[in-house]
Design a protein around this motif. Structure first.
Motif, mmCIF file in Angstrom:
data_model
loop_
_atom_site.group_PDB
_atom_site.id
_atom_site.type_symbol
_atom_site.label_atom_id
_atom_site.label_comp_id
_atom_site.label_asym_id
_atom_site.label_seq_id
_atom_site.Cartn_x
_atom_site.Cartn_y
_atom_site.Cartn_z
ATOM 1 N N VAL A 178 67.893 101.383 -1.325
ATOM 2 C CA VAL A 178 68.556 101.281 -0.025
ATOM 3 C C VAL A 178 69.952 101.876 -0.139
ATOM 4 C CG1 VAL A 178 68.965 99.828 1.976
ATOM 5 C CG2 VAL A 178 67.303 99.140 0.312
ATOM 6 N N SER A 179 69.989 103.098 -0.661
ATOM 7 C CA SER A 179 71.254 103.794 -0.833
ATOM 8 C C SER A 179 71.742 104.333 0.502
ATOM 9 C CB SER A 179 71.083 104.936 -1.839
ATOM 10 O OG SER A 179 72.101 105.898 -1.731
ATOM 11 N N SER A 191 67.383 106.021 10.874
ATOM 12 C CA SER A 191 68.147 104.857 10.409
ATOM 13 C C SER A 191 67.661 103.580 11.090
ATOM 14 C CB SER A 191 69.644 105.058 10.681
ATOM 15 O OG SER A 191 70.137 106.195 10.015
ATOM 16 N N VAL A 192 67.454 103.663 12.394
ATOM 17 C CA VAL A 192 66.938 102.505 13.123
ATOM 18 C C VAL A 192 65.528 102.153 12.642
ATOM 19 C CG1 VAL A 192 66.287 101.635 15.404
ATOM 20 C CG2 VAL A 192 68.354 103.015 15.142
ATOM 21 N N GLY A 193 64.719 103.179 12.394
ATOM 22 C CA GLY A 193 63.367 102.937 11.894
ATOM 23 C C GLY A 193 63.364 102.277 10.528
ATOM 24 N N TYR A 194 64.235 102.729 9.626
ATOM 25 C CA TYR A 194 64.319 102.110 8.298
ATOM 26 C C TYR A 194 64.797 100.668 8.389
ATOM 27 C CZ TYR A 194 63.381 106.307 5.547
ATOM 28 O OH TYR A 194 62.788 107.374 4.951
ATOM 29 N N LEU A 195 65.688 100.382 9.339
ATOM 30 C CA LEU A 195 66.135 99.005 9.525
ATOM 31 C C LEU A 195 64.959 98.108 9.893
ATOM 32 C CD1 LEU A 195 68.432 96.911 9.782
ATOM 33 C CD2 LEU A 195 68.674 97.626 12.180
ATOM 34 N N LEU A 202 61.888 98.722 9.138
ATOM 35 C CA LEU A 202 61.031 98.662 7.955
ATOM 36 C C LEU A 202 61.533 97.608 6.973
ATOM 37 C CD1 LEU A 202 58.737 99.872 6.175
ATOM 38 C CD2 LEU A 202 60.442 101.453 5.260
ATOM 39 N N PHE A 203 62.835 97.579 6.718
ATOM 40 C CA PHE A 203 63.391 96.624 5.763
ATOM 41 C C PHE A 203 63.187 95.178 6.233
ATOM 42 C CE2 PHE A 203 66.685 100.136 4.790
ATOM 43 C CZ PHE A 203 65.754 100.794 4.015
ATOM 44 N N LYS A 204 63.187 94.988 7.551
ATOM 45 C CA LYS A 204 63.028 93.635 8.096
ATOM 46 C C LYS A 204 61.573 93.261 8.321
ATOM 47 C CE LYS A 204 67.417 92.917 10.496
ATOM 48 N NZ LYS A 204 68.042 92.557 11.784
ATOM 49 N N SER A 205 60.658 94.208 8.149
ATOM 50 C CA SER A 205 59.251 93.951 8.439
ATOM 51 C C SER A 205 58.633 93.070 7.370
ATOM 52 C CB SER A 205 58.483 95.274 8.534
ATOM 53 O OG SER A 205 58.430 95.907 7.272
ATOM 54 N N SER A 206 57.399 92.637 7.645
ATOM 55 C CA SER A 206 56.691 91.799 6.669
ATOM 56 C C SER A 206 56.353 92.566 5.400
ATOM 57 C CB SER A 206 55.404 91.265 7.304
ATOM 58 O OG SER A 206 54.579 92.343 7.756
ATOM 59 N N SER A 207 56.316 93.902 5.483
ATOM 60 C CA SER A 207 56.015 94.708 4.289
ATOM 61 C C SER A 207 57.093 94.538 3.229
ATOM 62 C CB SER A 207 55.888 96.182 4.667
ATOM 63 O OG SER A 207 54.864 96.376 5.612
ATOM 64 N N PHE A 208 58.369 94.414 3.667
ATOM 65 C CA PHE A 208 59.474 94.248 2.738
ATOM 66 C C PHE A 208 60.019 92.821 2.774
ATOM 67 C CE2 PHE A 208 59.198 98.738 2.824
ATOM 68 C CZ PHE A 208 59.830 99.215 1.682
ATOM 69 N N VAL A 246 57.653 103.796 9.986
ATOM 70 C CA VAL A 246 58.713 102.810 9.759
ATOM 71 C C VAL A 246 59.238 102.236 11.071
ATOM 72 C CG1 VAL A 246 59.385 103.995 7.648
ATOM 73 C CG2 VAL A 246 60.629 104.481 9.754
ATOM 74 N N PHE A 247 59.005 102.939 12.190
ATOM 75 C CA PHE A 247 59.412 102.402 13.484
ATOM 76 C C PHE A 247 58.449 101.314 13.969
ATOM 77 C CE2 PHE A 247 61.617 106.448 13.515
ATOM 78 C CZ PHE A 247 62.819 106.140 14.119
#
Length: 429
Positions: free
Chosen positions: A72-73, A129-133, A135-141, A288-289
């Motif tokens: 998450v650089s 960037s919004v899509g990765y956010l 993704l990070f909050k999703s159940s996958s991560f 990721v969105f």
């Protein structure tokens, strides 16, 4: 060769360009390890490892970012938004007459197109960037951001702004290398990402099984054996003979000489592979969105690996090879230039007949070159599917083609500047 490199550093201007390029690449690799503020670093690594094992699309995006996504650089978006923006602008130039006219206006037109590309890159980077956010909050991560000690909306803003700023900074670094350094900045950043993942891939390959050492050695030997063929295709060219008519200029007789018009077998270089990769990775970026939408994630995984990825890779690489070749080599302009200079191809009438002849030759030699680079890019992916060896994935055909193409292009630029300064080239005694 050693004398050539020494001469490169003796020349002040060339030395400055080389040091600038190396310095920016080092800065880029440092930035790939700088995490977004407030991100739980170890938690992200464990979440990525568990998710990437089941999601090939995420693994591919991480590979193309040089491992920045797994950390998450601030550079986790990598060069992809810039590449995607360039692809869109290239296509728009072919379908929108005003942009096509702008591209032919010379340096002023190119500056405007570059500015449009920057705006589009910022827009795409914001969306990613919004899509990765998400993704990070999703159940996958399932990353817990509450430990950052910030309100939720502020933490989200920090994550998005940090990644957006990182993408803009990467775009700036790529353009600085292209304008003031040596080589193409976009290609060199991808080159740095591939090299950065090589040591880790070798270690993983050695630890895969009891035959890890033997398999790793076989892969390395195969890679070394393939490189000369890639160089042969990259340097291969069809030479069309050109005869110049004699004419009197003042009191001197000019012309009457025979030369040739060189047409490369792979005129487009590594650009078709980079463009095709960007298109195939787009579904993964789209996924990721919508991390909770099953069919989108399934489609992204199917396109990122497997037989569908192989077929689409071949078709896109061949298609982009023809598309980009038509963008950089115009048979009509070449025929018109030959006519104005008093040159002609023996047995071919000047004008439209010459343009048709050059176009026919270009179409014939582009196909085998495009098929070759497509096969080199796809075959290692097939091998990886059956072996599961990480070295094949990280240092497969696409990586080799990009690395060899970038290395040849950079060396050519260094040699041209050495010869301009009355030095010998890198490989000339």
């Amino acid at each position: 060769m050693l004398n050539g490199f020494l001469n490169a550093f003796r020349l002040k201007e060339l030395r400055s360009k080389i040091l600038l390029t190396v310095g920016i690449l080092v800065l880029y690799r440092i930035g790939a390890y700088v995490p977004v503020p407030g991100i739980p670093f170890q938690g992200m690594l464990s979440a990525y490892q568990s998710s990437s094992s089941a999601n090939s699309a995420i693994a591919v995006l991480n590979l193309f970012s040089g491992g920045a996504l797994s950390r998450v650089s601030v550079f986790c978006l990598g060069i992809m938004p810039y590449i995607t923006a360039q692809i869109i602008m290239q296509m728009f130039q072919a379908v929108i007459p005003s942009l096509g006219t702008l591209a032919r206006e010379g340096e002023s037109g190119q500056r405007k197109i570059t500015q449009y590309t920057r705006y589009l890159t910022v827009a795409l980077a914001l969306l990613n960037s919004v899509g990765y956010l998400f993704l990070f909050k999703s159940s996958s991560f399932g990353i817990d951001f509450s430990k950052a000690g910030m309100p939720g909306w502020l933490m989200d803003t920090v994550v998005v702004v940090s990644m957006l700023a990182g993408a803009i900074f990467i775009m700036w670094m790529g353009e600085v290398i292209t304008q003031r350094g040596i080589g193409n900045g976009m290609s060199l950043i991808i080159f740095a990402n591939i090299i950065a993942g090589l040591p880790t891939s070798i270690v993983r390959s050695l630890r895969t099984s009891d035959k890890g050492v033997l398999l790793t050695v076989m892969i390395v030997v195969l890679i070394v054996a393939v490189v000369p063929f890639i160089v042969y295709i990259e340097r291969g060219q069809r030479r069309i003979p050109v005869q110049y008519a004699k004419r009197v200029v003042g009191r001197r007789m000019m012309g009457g000489q025979t030369t040739y018009l060189p047409i490369k077998v792979n005129t487009a270089g590594v650009v078709p592979i980079i463009f095709a990769s960007a298109i195939l990775y787009f579904p993964a970026q789209l996924a990721v969105f919508f991390p909770g939408v099953g069919w989108i994630n399934a489609f992204a995984n199917a396109v990122s690996s497997g037989w569908l990825n192989w077929v689409l890779s071949v078709l896109l690489i061949v298609g982009f090879a023809y598309f980009y070749t038509s963008m950089v080599f115009n048979p009509d302009e070449t025929a018109d230039t030959l006519r104005r200079q008093g040159g002609f191809i023996p047995g071919v009438r000047p004008g439209s007949a010459t343009a048709a002849y050059i176009k026919n030759v270009l179409n014939h030699i582009t196909l085998p070159g495009a098929i070759f680079i497509a096969l080199v890019a796809v075959v290692p992916s097939i091998v990886f599917t059956f072996t599961g060896n990480s070295l094949v994935q990280a240092f497969g055909g696409t990586s080799i083609l990009i690395m060899v193409g970038v290395a040849l292009d950079t060396i050519s630029q260094i040699e041209s500047q050495l010869k301009t300064a009355n030095y010998e080239g890198l490989f000339i005694k």
